[in-house]
Write an enzyme that holds these catalytic residues in place. Structure first.
Site, mmCIF file in Angstrom:
data_model
loop_
_atom_site.group_PDB
_atom_site.id
_atom_site.type_symbol
_atom_site.label_atom_id
_atom_site.label_comp_id
_atom_site.label_asym_id
_atom_site.label_seq_id
_atom_site.Cartn_x
_atom_site.Cartn_y
_atom_site.Cartn_z
ATOM 1 N N GLY A 216 0.705 -1.038 -0.068
ATOM 2 C CA GLY A 216 -0.109 -0.069 -0.096
ATOM 3 C C GLY A 216 0.891 1.258 -0.061
ATOM 4 N N ILE A 217 0.590 2.363 0.761
ATOM 5 C CA ILE A 217 1.180 3.663 0.844
ATOM 6 C C ILE A 217 0.948 3.875 2.185
ATOM 7 C CG2 ILE A 217 -1.068 4.656 0.646
ATOM 8 C CD1 ILE A 217 0.520 6.459 -1.329
ATOM 9 N N GLY A 218 2.356 4.852 2.477
ATOM 10 C CA GLY A 218 2.535 5.123 3.808
ATOM 11 C C GLY A 218 3.760 4.941 4.294
ATOM 12 N N ALA A 219 4.185 5.389 5.694
ATOM 13 C CA ALA A 219 5.481 5.057 6.098
ATOM 14 C C ALA A 219 6.053 3.872 6.036
ATOM 15 C CB ALA A 219 5.571 5.732 7.642
ATOM 16 N N ILE A 220 5.447 2.366 6.498
ATOM 17 C CA ILE A 220 6.070 1.342 6.309
ATOM 18 C C ILE A 220 6.253 0.899 4.920
ATOM 19 C CG2 ILE A 220 5.521 -1.321 6.917
ATOM 20 C CD1 ILE A 220 4.330 -0.375 9.586
ATOM 21 N N GLU A 239 -3.228 -3.627 -5.693
ATOM 22 C CA GLU A 239 -4.442 -2.838 -5.920
ATOM 23 C C GLU A 239 -4.013 -1.485 -6.147
ATOM 24 O OE1 GLU A 239 -6.321 -4.270 -2.480
ATOM 25 O OE2 GLU A 239 -5.709 -2.312 -1.450
ATOM 26 N N GLY A 337 -8.213 -4.615 0.626
ATOM 27 C CA GLY A 337 -7.766 -5.793 -0.130
ATOM 28 C C GLY A 337 -6.900 -6.598 0.766
#
Length: 433
Positions: A216-220, A239, A337
């Site tokens: 996905g998206i974000g810091a991790i 996705e 998802g």
């Protein structure tokens, strides 16, 4: 003689206000999500508030404002979130909006059954030479919504990229074309902190050259991406496609050449990021857009060998139950998802489903690895589905482990300040040594 598509397009071209005059009380309206949210149509929708009552608005998370959730408009509009975004979270938890838990892969089927749509509000590129408009950066559930809705209203924006794959609507499939040029919403990448970089390093160690990735998206995720610069021949089936993945493509780390399914292609469903990313995907045959009923189908996902699915969590209990959509009874996001990709990666030859999360929350005051989930916590990934769990303190594989073994493994990657407390709970609950 049938009209040519340019004639048909001219006859369907109206203002946003004229298009939304079709809205009636009691109808159900879909709004395209993510950074493709059609802002001009949302404004025109809200402008009808005084004239309608009981309109249900359904969508995945949207960027930008969601004025239809304002308390003053509750008699006119009620939102039904299929995935909760930050702009609707307060309304859902205050009871002015609803939340429908559902696997992302199954949402398209709802539009022809449980949630039939009266209007679909989408944003598209101008028609090409053959009369096809592209849904651009958001195909996901937008195309099935448009195909299922009685009336389709499209904001036609020349700044919307024309993307390849299953991303097109013909002028004949659209009832109202609303010309409105305005910058697409953008999502700035979140910088990875030291914890995210440590988690990223542990995740990257699990990823083999030639793997196919979902994240996905974000810091991790950005921490993971930063740790992949020594890898080769990675592929993408995801996705969501973001700026972080774009950097790996530009550096040749992602080339999709080892993929055994859709070789050479980035397969995705929606795109969130900056204008630089939108310019990259415009008319780029490497990027192949598909419906979430395809990208998130576990059987389709599993066709990719060495499929690595990287998802996050709010908390995880000592048996491996993963909470990802709520903080206790407070709804936060959605199922999305995660389960689709966890199951698909588990079925993939050489695949790895990974749940990656910081060991603590609230500036270190709370452990995310807990003896028991909070009352009301939503189990998105069950203890039967969980495989790899990663924190900044390491990575453990829970698959095939007993409850006692799981508890001991998870305690080993918990924050040291909470390990003694967790060990005492494990002895009491699960009879660990």
């Amino acid at each position: 003689m049938p009209r040519s598509w340019p004639e048909e397009a001219r006859s369907k071209t109206v203002s946003a206000e004229a298009a939304l005059s079709r809205l009636q009380s009691g109808q159900r309206v879909y709004i395209q999500g993510g950074c493709a949210t059609p802002q001009a149509l949302v404004r025109a929708l809200v402008a009808r508030a005084a004239d309608v009552r009981g309109v249900e608005i359904v969508h995945l998370h949207t960027e930008g404002p969601a004025p239809y959730t304002h308390p003053d408009l509750s008699a006119s509009f009620r939102h039904n979130a299929l995935f909760i975004g930050k702009n609707t979270r307060e309304a859902v938890n205050a009871g002015r909006a609803d939340y429908t838990p559902v696997f992302l892969s199954e949402i398209p089927g709802l539009f022809s059954d449980t949630l039939p749509l009266d209007l679909a509000l989408v944003q598209v590129s101008p028609p090409d030479a053959n009369g096809f408009c592209s849904l651009g950066i958001s195909v996901d559930v937008a195309k099935p919504a448009a195909e299922a809705a009685t009336t389709v209203i499209a904001q036609v924006n020349p700044l919307m990229p024309r993307t390849h794959g299953d991303s097109f609507l013909h002028v004949s499939q659209i009832d109202c074309l609303v010309p409105a040029e305005e910058p697409l919403l953008e999502f700035e990448p979140q910088a990875a902190d030291e914890t995210a970089h440590q988690i990223g390093a542990h995740v990257a160690a699990l990823i083999e050259d030639g793997s196919c990735l979902q994240m996905g998206i974000g810091a991790i995720p950005n921490g993971v991406l930063a740790a992949l610069h020594g890898h080769r021949h990675l592929g993408i089936h995801t996705e969501m496609f973001s700026d972080g993945l774009l950097e790996l493509v530009e550096q040749g780390i992602v080339d999709n050449q080892a993929k055994n399914y859709h070789r050479g292609k980035v397969v995705t469903s929606f795109i969130m990021g900056t204008r630089r990313l939108y310019d990259f995907v415009h008319d780029n045959p490497m990027i192949e857009m598909h419906l979430v009923s395809f990208t998130n189908d576990p059987v389709i996902i599993a066709r990719n060998e060495k499929m690595v699915a990287i998802n996050s969590a709010i908390e995880i209990d000592l048996t491996g139950q993963v909470c990802a959509d709520s903080i206790g009874h407070v709804f936060y996001s959605g199922i999305g998802g995660q389960t689709d990709f966890v199951r698909g990666a588990a079925m993939s030859r050489g695949g790895k489903p990974i749940i990656a999360l910081p060991s603590t929350a609230a500036s270190g005051a709370v452990s995310r690895i807990v003896p028991e989930l909070k009352p009301g916590a939503g189990v998105v990934t069950s203890r039967g589905d969980v495989h790899w769990v990663v924190t900044e303190y390491g990575a453990v594989n829970l698959h095939g482990k007993t409850v006692r073994q799981r508890a001991e493994a998870l305690i080993s990657i918990a924050h040291p300040a909470f390990r003694e407390e967790l060990a005492a709970a494990a002895r009491r609950l699960y009879h660990t040594d």
